[in-house]
Design a protein around this motif. Structure first.
Motif, PDB file in Angstrom:
ATOM      1  N   VAL A   1      16.736  14.371  26.455  1.00  0.00           N
ATOM      2  CA  VAL A   1      18.149  14.746  26.470  1.00  0.00           C
ATOM      3  C   VAL A   1      18.992  13.957  25.456  1.00  0.00           C
ATOM      4  CG1 VAL A   1      18.626  13.315  28.505  1.00  0.00           C
ATOM      5  CG2 VAL A   1      20.125  15.197  27.984  1.00  0.00           C
ATOM      6  N   THR A   2      18.709  12.674  25.254  1.00  0.00           N
ATOM      7  CA  THR A   2      19.521  11.926  24.274  1.00  0.00           C
ATOM      8  C   THR A   2      19.154  12.350  22.843  1.00  0.00           C
ATOM      9  OG1 THR A   2      17.962  10.077  24.318  1.00  0.00           O
ATOM     10  CG2 THR A   2      19.871   9.873  25.716  1.00  0.00           C
TER      11      THR A   2
ATOM     12  N   ALA B   1      20.803  15.687  22.156  1.00  0.00           N
ATOM     13  CA  ALA B   1      22.217  15.539  21.791  1.00  0.00           C
ATOM     14  C   ALA B   1      22.353  15.180  20.304  1.00  0.00           C
ATOM     15  CB  ALA B   1      22.870  14.475  22.665  1.00  0.00           C
TER      16      ALA B   1
ATOM     17  N   PRO C   1      24.759  25.690  28.595  1.00  0.00           N
ATOM     18  CA  PRO C   1      25.643  24.646  28.066  1.00  0.00           C
ATOM     19  C   PRO C   1      25.285  24.239  26.632  1.00  0.00           C
ATOM     20  CG  PRO C   1      24.985  24.097  30.297  1.00  0.00           C
ATOM     21  CD  PRO C   1      24.181  25.300  29.890  1.00  0.00           C
TER      22      PRO C   1
ATOM     23  N   VAL D   1      25.409  23.030  37.552  1.00  0.00           N
ATOM     24  CA  VAL D   1      24.736  21.871  36.959  1.00  0.00           C
ATOM     25  C   VAL D   1      25.766  20.942  36.313  1.00  0.00           C
ATOM     26  CG1 VAL D   1      23.155  21.150  35.137  1.00  0.00           C
ATOM     27  CG2 VAL D   1      22.544  23.043  36.647  1.00  0.00           C
ATOM     28  N   THR D   2      26.754  21.533  35.626  1.00  0.00           N
ATOM     29  CA  THR D   2      27.797  20.719  34.994  1.00  0.00           C
ATOM     30  C   THR D   2      28.564  19.922  36.044  1.00  0.00           C
ATOM     31  OG1 THR D   2      28.015  22.218  33.138  1.00  0.00           O
ATOM     32  CG2 THR D   2      29.912  20.843  33.609  1.00  0.00           C
TER      33      THR D   2
ATOM     34  N   LEU E   1      27.466  18.952  38.934  1.00  0.00           N
ATOM     35  CA  LEU E   1      26.587  17.898  39.438  1.00  0.00           C
ATOM     36  C   LEU E   1      26.560  16.713  38.492  1.00  0.00           C
ATOM     37  CD1 LEU E   1      23.515  20.004  40.539  1.00  0.00           C
ATOM     38  CD2 LEU E   1      25.355  19.132  41.950  1.00  0.00           C
ATOM     39  N   ALA E   2      26.606  17.035  37.193  1.00  0.00           N
ATOM     40  CA  ALA E   2      26.473  15.965  36.208  1.00  0.00           C
ATOM     41  C   ALA E   2      27.772  15.200  36.038  1.00  0.00           C
ATOM     42  CB  ALA E   2      26.048  16.557  34.867  1.00  0.00           C
TER      43      ALA E   2
ATOM     44  N   PRO F   1      30.049  13.677  38.447  1.00  0.00           N
ATOM     45  CA  PRO F   1      30.492  13.286  39.778  1.00  0.00           C
ATOM     46  C   PRO F   1      31.867  12.631  39.785  1.00  0.00           C
ATOM     47  CG  PRO F   1      28.793  11.809  39.003  1.00  0.00           C
ATOM     48  CD  PRO F   1      28.897  12.909  38.007  1.00  0.00           C
TER      49      PRO F   1
ATOM     50  N   TYR G   1      29.300  15.250  46.300  1.00  0.00           N
ATOM     51  CA  TYR G   1      28.042  15.078  47.000  1.00  0.00           C
ATOM     52  C   TYR G   1      28.013  13.696  47.616  1.00  0.00           C
ATOM     53  CZ  TYR G   1      26.918  12.422  42.923  1.00  0.00           C
ATOM     54  OH  TYR G   1      26.945  11.493  41.936  1.00  0.00           O
TER      55      TYR G   1
ATOM     56  N   LEU H   1      17.827  26.204  40.523  1.00  0.00           N
ATOM     57  CA  LEU H   1      18.794  25.903  41.589  1.00  0.00           C
ATOM     58  C   LEU H   1      18.243  26.301  42.955  1.00  0.00           C
ATOM     59  CD1 LEU H   1      22.098  26.930  39.808  1.00  0.00           C
ATOM     60  CD2 LEU H   1      21.358  24.631  40.389  1.00  0.00           C
TER      61      LEU H   1
ATOM     62  N   ALA I   1      21.391  15.351  36.577  1.00  0.00           N
ATOM     63  CA  ALA I   1      22.142  16.295  37.399  1.00  0.00           C
ATOM     64  C   ALA I   1      21.335  16.652  38.648  1.00  0.00           C
ATOM     65  CB  ALA I   1      22.460  17.547  36.595  1.00  0.00           C
TER      66      ALA I   1
ATOM     67  N   SER J   1      21.133  13.712  41.044  1.00  0.00           N
ATOM     68  CA  SER J   1      22.399  13.509  41.761  1.00  0.00           C
ATOM     69  C   SER J   1      22.492  14.446  42.950  1.00  0.00           C
ATOM     70  CB  SER J   1      23.583  13.723  40.824  1.00  0.00           C
ATOM     71  OG  SER J   1      23.806  15.094  40.617  1.00  0.00           O
ATOM     72  N   GLN J   2      21.855  15.581  42.845  1.00  0.00           N
ATOM     73  CA  GLN J   2      21.900  16.562  43.920  1.00  0.00           C
ATOM     74  C   GLN J   2      20.971  16.194  45.075  1.00  0.00           C
ATOM     75  OE1 GLN J   2      23.751  18.802  44.774  1.00  0.00           O
ATOM     76  NE2 GLN J   2      22.934  20.858  44.796  1.00  0.00           N
ATOM     77  N   LEU J   3      19.870  15.515  44.767  1.00  0.00           N
ATOM     78  CA  LEU J   3      18.817  15.348  45.781  1.00  0.00           C
ATOM     79  C   LEU J   3      18.606  13.918  46.266  1.00  0.00           C
ATOM     80  CD1 LEU J   3      16.110  17.742  44.299  1.00  0.00           C
ATOM     81  CD2 LEU J   3      17.273  18.031  46.481  1.00  0.00           C
TER      82      LEU J   3
ATOM     83  N   THR K   1      23.049   6.488  43.983  1.00  0.00           N
ATOM     84  CA  THR K   1      23.210   7.443  42.882  1.00  0.00           C
ATOM     85  C   THR K   1      24.675   7.586  42.486  1.00  0.00           C
ATOM     86  OG1 THR K   1      21.358   8.612  43.828  1.00  0.00           O
ATOM     87  CG2 THR K   1      22.565   9.746  42.121  1.00  0.00           C
ATOM     88  N   VAL K   2      25.524   7.684  43.481  1.00  0.00           N
ATOM     89  CA  VAL K   2      26.934   7.922  43.175  1.00  0.00           C
ATOM     90  C   VAL K   2      27.517   6.760  42.363  1.00  0.00           C
ATOM     91  CG1 VAL K   2      27.823   7.020  45.381  1.00  0.00           C
ATOM     92  CG2 VAL K   2      29.087   8.786  44.166  1.00  0.00           C
TER      93      VAL K   2
ATOM     94  N   LEU L   1      25.993   6.834  38.717  1.00  0.00           N
ATOM     95  CA  LEU L   1      26.492   7.932  37.892  1.00  0.00           C
ATOM     96  C   LEU L   1      27.980   7.804  37.589  1.00  0.00           C
ATOM     97  CD1 LEU L   1      24.622  11.143  39.060  1.00  0.00           C
ATOM     98  CD2 LEU L   1      23.956   9.381  37.460  1.00  0.00           C
TER      99      LEU L   1
ATOM    100  N   LEU M   1      22.610   8.202  28.466  1.00  0.00           N
ATOM    101  CA  LEU M   1      21.877   9.286  29.121  1.00  0.00           C
ATOM    102  C   LEU M   1      22.855  10.257  29.777  1.00  0.00           C
ATOM    103  CD1 LEU M   1      18.818   9.674  29.400  1.00  0.00           C
ATOM    104  CD2 LEU M   1      18.934   8.540  31.605  1.00  0.00           C
TER     105      LEU M   1
ATOM    106  N   ALA N   1      24.729  12.417  27.278  1.00  0.00           N
ATOM    107  CA  ALA N   1      23.923  13.388  26.526  1.00  0.00           C
ATOM    108  C   ALA N   1      23.688  14.690  27.289  1.00  0.00           C
ATOM    109  CB  ALA N   1      22.578  12.764  26.162  1.00  0.00           C
ATOM    110  N   ILE N   2      24.029  14.724  28.571  1.00  0.00           N
ATOM    111  CA  ILE N   2      23.772  15.943  29.344  1.00  0.00           C
ATOM    112  C   ILE N   2      24.679  17.070  28.849  1.00  0.00           C
ATOM    113  CG2 ILE N   2      23.839  16.976  31.647  1.00  0.00           C
ATOM    114  CD1 ILE N   2      23.382  14.197  32.785  1.00  0.00           C
ATOM    115  N   PRO N   3      24.071  18.185  28.402  1.00  0.00           N
ATOM    116  CA  PRO N   3      24.913  19.280  27.918  1.00  0.00           C
ATOM    117  C   PRO N   3      25.749  19.838  29.070  1.00  0.00           C
ATOM    118  CG  PRO N   3      22.615  19.639  27.332  1.00  0.00           C
ATOM    119  CD  PRO N   3      22.648  18.519  28.318  1.00  0.00           C
ATOM    120  N   GLN N   4      27.008  20.074  28.802  1.00  0.00           N
ATOM    121  CA  GLN N   4      27.890  20.568  29.854  1.00  0.00           C
ATOM    122  C   GLN N   4      28.736  21.717  29.324  1.00  0.00           C
ATOM    123  OE1 GLN N   4      30.146  17.281  31.352  1.00  0.00           O
ATOM    124  NE2 GLN N   4      28.336  16.159  31.969  1.00  0.00           N
TER     125      GLN N   4
END
Lengths: 268, 259
Positions: A181-182, A185, A210, A255-256, A258-259, A261, A267, B181, B206, B209-211, B229-230, B233, B244, B247-250
């Protein structure tokens, strides 16, 4: 001016249609995203646009490159446009690069073929391109073999190779899917920079909304071989018309969320 | 705080011919009911760590403990009943020549669970239902199912011996986005319903964070950050964790704020 245009593109294998009635066009500076899941026909479409479909597949419709129909054209006509007018980068640069040839010579190859450069001029240009795609120590790196580079560096080489002859359209087929992922980017930033600088028209193919939305201005959505949606990125994201596009946007939005927070904090 | 069930102490793993260890002094604790995410990029050592926790690879130095006992003093079958695994690609992890029912029953046979064939068949029907498949799907073969359904089969197989811990190595990375999902929802549901403790290896924060309530961020064989986790993040302490996350595409932010 339109560089690449296809109308009514249909690809069949043993009478089974894999891609049905796809139409799209690309001019310099266009940024088109093509999104769909595995098996939707997006990569076959890309291959067809470069005359690279595997034997046994039949095509109908039109593929116009600078106004000239190339559908069913002999390979020697395709070779004149591949890399020169339309280029492609693939998902896994390790399979796209020759494992036994130093990367500098691979970048130089199309320059010698299309621009008639001699060996030393072509290799000098290859070094310049390595620098442009921000590879470290270009003069030394051109002598490396693909396996000596990291995945991200290999994709930089593939981009240099694809852009070296100044094509007017670049097809990028899941160019970052195999990367971390990095690194993804970084490659996306580089791609953005290169298409802005060179003015090359981009067809960006991905399953990842995305990622596509970050680069493209126009979005095409493909499912089971057909285009089910087409429109400016903003419109498709805000007001998807097809059920399938709605589903894709909803998944990506989830997903966005979730990423992120800190914004939503919803959550545990 | 609940008891540690599975833990690793100062785990170091060298592979022959490498200049750096794949794991370099890693401590890890899995507590009952607290799902743990292990994140990092390729080469970080996450899968190596998972293999240690699964007991299929030995550390060069350090120790794995299960319910307080060193792993080499525990009978393999007893351990394997409690700790099961799901891998990334259900295409390669399911035997194409076996029916789904016999794939799912396989751990029951090898771990000597269930008195007879009928008892095992009953358990197979139960776990297939639990993962959202039908008992009659057991008669079919893996190739008849989609990628997402195959991953459900792999999960059913892991659940068959009623383990306490489910290890999962990138369980959704090979799947398309929308299917992803569904599998995340399934895992969440199973954790809640069965009281499973999940140890999830992923490059995708992502999903973690959900699980997972706790997370461990790895780089170059070491743990660079760990915690709830919270917290990790929202307030990452380590620079690499921050990179990291960034870098997550959003999707564009303003999009989501519309009703």
């Amino acid at each position: 001016m339109t560089v690449l245009e296809t109308t009514g593109l249909t690809i069949t294998l043993d009478g089974q249609p894999l891609v049905r009635d796809v139409s799209l066009s690309l001019a310099a500076r266009d940024r088109v995203g093509l999104i769909g899941e595995s098996g939707s026909g997006k990569s076959l479409t890309a291959l067809a646009l470069l005359g690279l479909l595997p034997p046994g597949m039949r095509t109908s419709g039109r593929i116009l490159i600078d106004g000239e129909d190339h559908l069913g054209a002999p390979d020697r006509r395709w070779r004149r446009v591949r890399g020169r007018t339309v280029s492609i980068v693939f998902q896994e640069p390790l399979t796209a690069l020759d494992p036994l040839m130093p990367v500098g010579r691979q970048i130089a190859g199309p320059l010698r073929l299309h621009q008639g450069l001699n060996r030393s001029d072509a290799e000098r240009r290859a070094i310049e391109w390595c620098d442009r795609v921000h590879l470290p120590d270009p003069a030394r790196l051109v002598r490396a073999l693909p396996h000596e580079l990291s995945g991200g560096q290999r994709q930089r080489v593939a981009l240099a190779m694809a852009l070296a002859c100044r094509p007017r359209v670049l097809i990028a087929d899941e160019p970052t899917t195999a990367l971390d992922v990095t690194v993804q980017a970084q490659i996306l930033t580089l791609l953005d920079e290169l298409i802005e600088e060179t003015g090359v028209g981009l067809l960006f193919i991905s399953h990842d909304l995305p990622v596509v939305a970050g680069l493209a201005r126009h979005l095409l959505v493909m499912r089971t071989g057909r285009l089910v949606e087409s429109g400016p990125v903003d419109d498709v994201l805000r007001r998807p018309r097809s059920g399938y596009a709605r589903q894709l946007v909803a998944s990506a939005a989830q997903v966005t969320r979730l990423a992120r927070p800190s914004v939503h904090g919803e959550y545990r | 705080m609940s008891d540690p069930i599975l833990s690793g102490h100062q785990l170091t793993r060298w592979f022959p011919g490498r200049t750096h260890p794949a794991l370099d002094g890693v401590d890890v604790t899995v507590r009952q009911g607290i799902s743990l995410g292990i994140v990092g990029e390729s080469g970080a050592g996450k899968s190596t760590l998972l293999r240690q926790l699964l007991g299929v690879d030995r550390p060069t130095s350090g120790e794995i403990r299960f319910t307080g006992q060193p792993l080499d003093r525990i009978r393999h079958r007893a351990f394997r009943r409690q700790v099961q695994v799901v891998f990334q690609d259900p295409r390669s992890s399911l035997n194409p020549r076996m029916s789904v029912a016999s794939i799912v029953a396989e751990p029951l046979r090898s771990l000597h669970i269930g008195t007879d064939r009928a008892a095992r068949a009953e358990r197979v029907a139960e776990v297939l239902t639990a993962v959202g498949l039908r008992p009659e799907d057991g008669r079919r073969y893996p190739h008849e199912f989609s990628g997402g359904q195959r991953q459900r089969i792999a999960i059913a197989r892991a659940l068959a011996p009623a383990p306490r811990i489910l290890l999962a190595d990138e369980p959704v990375s090979a799947l398309d986005v929308s299917v992803r999902l569904q599998i995340i929802d399934l895992l969440k549901d199973l954790v809640d319903r069965l009281g499973l403790t999940l140890v999830l290896v992923s490059h995708d924060l992502a999903i973690v964070s959900q699980l997972c309530q706790e997370v461990l961020v790895m780089r170059h064989g070491r743990v660079v950050e760990r915690g709830p986790t919270v917290d990790v993040l929202t307030n990452p302490a380590d620079e690499y964790t921050r990179a990291l996350l960034a870098a997550i595409p959003q999707l564009p932010l303003d999009l989501e704020e519309e009703p």
